[in-house]
Design a protein around this motif. Structure first.
Motif, short mmCIF file in Angstrom:
data_model
loop_
_atom_site.label_atom_id
_atom_site.label_comp_id
_atom_site.label_asym_id
_atom_site.label_seq_id
_atom_site.Cartn_x
_atom_site.Cartn_y
_atom_site.Cartn_z
N ASN A 108 82.38 82.68 47.85
CA ASN A 108 83.20 83.85 48.15
C ASN A 108 84.18 84.10 47.01
O ASN A 108 84.69 83.16 46.39
CB ASN A 108 83.95 83.59 49.46
CG ASN A 108 84.75 84.80 49.92
OD1 ASN A 108 85.81 85.09 49.40
ND2 ASN A 108 84.24 85.49 50.92
N ALA A 109 84.47 85.37 46.75
CA ALA A 109 85.38 85.71 45.64
C ALA A 109 86.75 85.08 45.82
O ALA A 109 87.37 84.62 44.84
CB ALA A 109 85.51 87.24 45.54
N PHE A 110 87.24 85.02 47.06
CA PHE A 110 88.56 84.41 47.31
C PHE A 110 88.55 82.92 46.97
O PHE A 110 89.53 82.40 46.45
CB PHE A 110 88.96 84.60 48.78
CG PHE A 110 89.52 85.96 49.09
CD1 PHE A 110 90.85 86.24 48.85
CD2 PHE A 110 88.71 86.96 49.61
CE1 PHE A 110 91.37 87.49 49.13
CE2 PHE A 110 89.21 88.21 49.89
CZ PHE A 110 90.55 88.48 49.65
N THR A 111 87.46 82.25 47.26
CA THR A 111 87.35 80.83 46.96
C THR A 111 87.45 80.58 45.46
O THR A 111 88.17 79.69 45.00
CB THR A 111 86.00 80.28 47.48
OG1 THR A 111 85.89 80.55 48.87
CG2 THR A 111 85.90 78.78 47.23
N VAL A 112 86.73 81.39 44.69
CA VAL A 112 86.70 81.23 43.23
C VAL A 112 88.06 81.55 42.63
O VAL A 112 88.61 80.79 41.81
CB VAL A 112 85.61 82.13 42.61
CG1 VAL A 112 85.65 82.03 41.08
CG2 VAL A 112 84.24 81.75 43.14
N VAL A 113 88.64 82.69 43.02
CA VAL A 113 89.92 83.11 42.44
C VAL A 113 91.04 82.14 42.84
O VAL A 113 91.94 81.87 42.05
CB VAL A 113 90.26 84.55 42.87
CG1 VAL A 113 91.62 84.97 42.34
CG2 VAL A 113 89.20 85.52 42.37
N SER A 114 90.97 81.59 44.05
CA SER A 114 91.96 80.61 44.47
C SER A 114 91.96 79.40 43.54
O SER A 114 93.00 78.92 43.11
CB SER A 114 91.68 80.16 45.91
OG SER A 114 92.54 79.11 46.29
N ARG A 115 90.77 78.92 43.22
CA ARG A 115 90.68 77.75 42.34
C ARG A 115 91.19 78.04 40.93
O ARG A 115 91.93 77.25 40.35
CB ARG A 115 89.23 77.27 42.28
CG ARG A 115 88.96 76.16 41.26
CD ARG A 115 89.77 74.89 41.55
NE ARG A 115 89.36 74.32 42.80
CZ ARG A 115 88.30 73.50 42.93
NH1 ARG A 115 87.57 73.18 41.88
NH2 ARG A 115 88.01 73.01 44.11
N ILE A 116 90.78 79.18 40.37
CA ILE A 116 91.17 79.45 38.98
C ILE A 116 92.67 79.68 38.86
O ILE A 116 93.28 79.30 37.85
CB ILE A 116 90.38 80.64 38.38
CG1 ILE A 116 90.75 81.96 39.04
CG2 ILE A 116 88.89 80.40 38.47
CD1 ILE A 116 90.10 83.17 38.37
N PHE A 117 93.31 80.25 39.89
CA PHE A 117 94.76 80.44 39.82
C PHE A 117 95.51 79.14 40.06
O PHE A 117 96.60 78.94 39.53
CB PHE A 117 95.22 81.52 40.79
CG PHE A 117 95.21 82.90 40.18
CD1 PHE A 117 96.19 83.27 39.28
CD2 PHE A 117 94.21 83.80 40.49
CE1 PHE A 117 96.17 84.53 38.69
CE2 PHE A 117 94.18 85.05 39.91
CZ PHE A 117 95.17 85.42 39.01
N THR A 118 94.95 78.25 40.86
CA THR A 118 95.57 76.93 41.05
C THR A 118 95.58 76.17 39.73
O THR A 118 96.61 75.59 39.33
CB THR A 118 94.81 76.12 42.11
OG1 THR A 118 94.86 76.81 43.36
CG2 THR A 118 95.42 74.73 42.28
#
Length: 298
Positions: free
Chosen positions: A180-190
């Protein structure tokens, strides 16, 4: 709604947000806050938002050594290096230099897509990127002041930023096909937040926030919500259905939209010359988007 229309709508909105950001960011930096401090606020806010959303709604995790390593590299290239180098470079060099150098992103994307994703580089795609590059170059170059001066280190930082972002667009593509896009973006921003905090924490603590007028708070809110959260999310989502080359090509629309916005607020004037250059950019993006498999249904 047709998936192709959704993808182009998302990418156009991203370009519009980034085009608006040039004028809005100038109101905040450096008068009210240093660039690295603003980066920390943007990245940490996005990391918290996406982290909570992923934990409460999507409840999905990136698994496997290869995917976790790729997500970390996306955080380094797409957030940390991208943000820090751009603002550090812009602080040293002239805005016109930064704008001109940023148009190398689609070229970087094309090269890395061929190397890492084995994406076919067709003559139409090369022609489209070249046409859009020409339009962007002429538009920015003819809008520059004769008195603007560059800086070697600043220019090199902008080139590093553009290269880093282009690599990110290619690296994140396989993740978007699995998660999911939210899963990916969450990781990269963390990952990005962990890296940028040491660089900008002091600038976050320095300002007198009680002295900020409402307009500055609205500008900061726009940069956090629109420029950081919405733009990254839409860009990443679009990569599920579009080739990185098409996403990169939309960068050429940013100077067009920035000038349109400036005309709307009375800071620029419309000319036939600018219209011709803008048409070159739109034609180039069209050629890239019409390349086979530029946008796939799914």
């Amino acid at each position: 709604m047709n998936k192709q229309v959704q993808v182009h709508g998302a990418l156009f909105l991203v370009a519009l947000i980034y085009g608006s950001n040039y004028s809005i960011a100038k109101a905040v930096m450096p008068a009210y806050m240093g660039p690295f401090g603003l980066i920390v606020i943007r990245v940490v806010s996005a990391a918290i938002f996406f982290g909570l959303f992923t934990r409460l709604i999507t409840k999905e995790k990136i698994v496997g050594w290869n995917d976790n390593l790729r997500s970390i590299l996306c955080g380094v290239t797409g957030v940390a290096v991208n943000q820090l180098c751009f603002f550090a470079g812009l602080n040293l060099t002239a805005p016109i230099n930064a704008a001109l150098l940023m148009v190398i992103v689609p070229v970087v994307v094309l090269v890395f897509s061929a190397i890492l994703l084995r994406e076919r580089i067709s003559k139409r795609k090369v022609g489209g990127i070249a046409l859009a590059f020409l339009g962007a170059f002429l538009l920015i170059y003819t809008s520059s002041s004769e008195h603007t001066t560059g800086n070697l280190w600043g220019d090199l930082l902008i080139i590093l930023n553009a290269t880093s972002f282009g690599l990110y667009l290619v690296l994140v593509k396989p993740l978007m096909q699995k998660y999911n896009a939210f899963t990916v973006v969450s990781r990269i921003f963390t990952v990005g937040a962990i890296i940028v905090v040491p660089f900008g924490w002091q600038q976050v603590m320095a300002p007198d926030y009680n002295s900020f007028p409402d307009s500055i708070w609205w500008a900061i809110a726009f940069m956090v919500i629109a420029v950081t959260i919405i733009a990254y999310l839409f860009n990443t989502w679009a990569l599920r259905y579009a080739n990185p080359s098409l996403v990169g090509a939309y960068i050429y629309l940013q100077p067009v939209l920035a000038i349109v916005i400036a005309i709307g607020v009375g800071k620029d004037v419309f000319t036939v010359q600018k219209a011709i250059y803008a048409l070159l950019i739109f034609a180039g993006v069209y050629l890239v988007s019409r390349t086979r498999q530029a946008v796939t249904e799914g």
